[in-house]
Design an enzyme around this catalytic site. Sequence first.
Site, PDB file in Angstrom:
ATOM      1  N   HIS A   1      -1.774 -98.645  16.159  1.00 19.22           N
ATOM      2  CA  HIS A   1      -0.617 -97.895  16.660  1.00 19.22           C
ATOM      3  C   HIS A   1      -1.154 -96.761  17.525  1.00 19.22           C
ATOM      4  CE1 HIS A   1       3.578 -96.442  16.447  1.00 19.22           C
ATOM      5  NE2 HIS A   1       3.037 -95.231  16.465  1.00 19.22           N
TER       6      HIS A   1
ATOM      7  N   ASP B   1       0.058 -90.850  19.053  1.00 13.09           N
ATOM      8  CA  ASP B   1       0.920 -90.128  19.988  1.00 13.09           C
ATOM      9  C   ASP B   1       0.062 -89.248  20.894  1.00 13.09           C
ATOM     10  OD1 ASP B   1       1.360 -87.012  18.742  1.00 13.09           O
ATOM     11  OD2 ASP B   1       0.592 -88.528  17.389  1.00 13.09           O
TER      12      ASP B   1
ATOM     13  N   ASP C   1      -2.501-105.692  10.813  1.00 13.87           N
ATOM     14  CA  ASP C   1      -3.058-105.256  12.099  1.00 13.87           C
ATOM     15  C   ASP C   1      -1.964-105.420  13.146  1.00 13.87           C
ATOM     16  OD1 ASP C   1      -4.690-104.518  14.193  1.00 13.87           O
ATOM     17  OD2 ASP C   1      -5.622-106.486  14.392  1.00 13.87           O
TER      18      ASP C   1
ATOM     19  N   GLU D   1      -2.152 -96.682  12.369  1.00 12.61           N
ATOM     20  CA  GLU D   1      -2.324 -95.637  13.372  1.00 12.61           C
ATOM     21  C   GLU D   1      -3.783 -95.183  13.352  1.00 12.61           C
ATOM     22  OE1 GLU D   1       0.085 -91.743  15.098  1.00 12.61           O
ATOM     23  OE2 GLU D   1       0.333 -92.308  13.005  1.00 12.61           O
TER      24      GLU D   1
END
Length: 553
Positions: free
Chosen positions: A477, A165, A523, A532
């Site tokens: 991610h 993020d 993956d 992540e």
Amino acid sequence: MDTTYFDNRVPNHTKFDKMIFVNQAGYLPDSEKKAVITVFCKTFQVMNTDGKPCFEGPVSHFGLDKTSGDDIYLADFSAFQTLGTYYIQTDDAHQSLHFSIDSKVYTDVFRATMKAYYFLRCGCALESAYAGPFTHGKCHDKTALLWEDRSVELEVSGGWHDAGDYGRYVTAAACALAHLLYAYKLYPTVFKDFHLHIPESGNGIPDILSECRQELEWILKMQRKDGGVYHKATTQVHAPFVMPEEDTAQMFVFPVCSLDTADFAAVCALASGIYEKYDEAFSKRLLEAAQLSAEWLAKNPEFLGFENPEGCNTGDYSEPTDVDNRFWALAELYAATGMKEYHDALEKASHKVFSKVGLGYHAVGGLGSLAYILCERQVDLKLKKRLENGFLKQAKKLAKVSDSCGYGAAMEESYYIWGSNQVLLKIGMIFAIADMIEKNNNYRKYAERQIHYLLGVNATGYSYVSGTGEFNIQNPHLRPAFADGIEECIPGMVSGGPNRYLMDPDAKLLIPKGTPPMKCFADDMGCYSLNEITIYWNSPAVFLFASLICSKE
């Protein structure tokens, strides 16, 4: 987590015949070298790229490995030290991926895991001169609002995006910075001519310190005038999978808590001593900020934690106590100043119950222990010995776990959680620290085994560092890795790794129930609980690579 953004995700690698597992970066000439084989065989050969055998030997049967469920055979070629590029071949013609034997096998992956921080810079544009194809525009540079009082505006641009993020979190930042700064402090020769090709390269300061300063400048902005430190700077909810400059939602700064204030004080005190040689004014600024936060902690002795307020879904980084955080802060402050008041409080705090070897954001007591062990001030020798023995005792215990695992990972089944590779790498750090304290127990071998696992000697066969090895993770991610439209992944990113607790919808779809812990991985960009990345998963890798490279110099 909303997974609707993954309709056009990049497909996984073409799968290879996963029967022989090797460190895809390679092996140091005089290190332990073992390939893991999961098919019956009696002998093996080390083959060069011309297909000619260079070494051969018998295969030993290890037996059933609990964490992977594999029946394992081991090919030990530690005695083979000839430099070159090779692969393993069994007597029934199964072949491994390629690997090298060289004194510099870790140089490229070491540089990549450190350069990764440049790709995570926030508040600026990434230029092609330094980022290659992985460019983006200036991002997250607008004024933030205080969550508790929207009339208060704060300028908190800069630093690194924390993970998949675009949030920035003080406790995570302090942990990552501590790993990186201690890597520099313990192994400075490794960084002497270590160029990352970043805008600051060539400025007379080691590149690792120039990169760390990006994050230090940001956390300094997160300190309130009274010394309290805000918890995080994020939008109200996670951004969709867009490029950083396209995330234009309002940024908020979330409340002060004692965890962040203690971690801030600790890492600023640590950094002040390291930067003094290069920038006295910055060093002084860091130490003054650390002491101001120490004053706040003294005035606020009760734990003040953090939980996401209603309406916010960004990372909460909550913890149940701050005793280890305060211990770390006191140890670093004493090491930086020699002030008796810090030592008295530190000695008192050392008798409280918490892990004295914890090296992650949620358990930082080991960083406090390390600060005291390395302290150049007058110390209590009994306390120092107690802290050293804590690392040695833990290393001895973990060495037995490593020996009981066919893949050499010092990982109990319960360690395969969200971010298991961080657990693995922190264990590697414990071995490296134990080796520094007491060199006659061969702990460096155990530290390197954790790197072997990370780079391919594991039950999935993946190198968990993007861009390293023939079969490495490509779909982490990570928002810009998806949104940039480039098939190749940003290099140097350390994946979270296998997680026996299938915590996201995609993981539950892709991983069958009952899968052994070491194999609970995909993956896949949608699997945030498996794949992540974060700044504090890369940082222990940087530390470990530095320790292994330094041992060869």
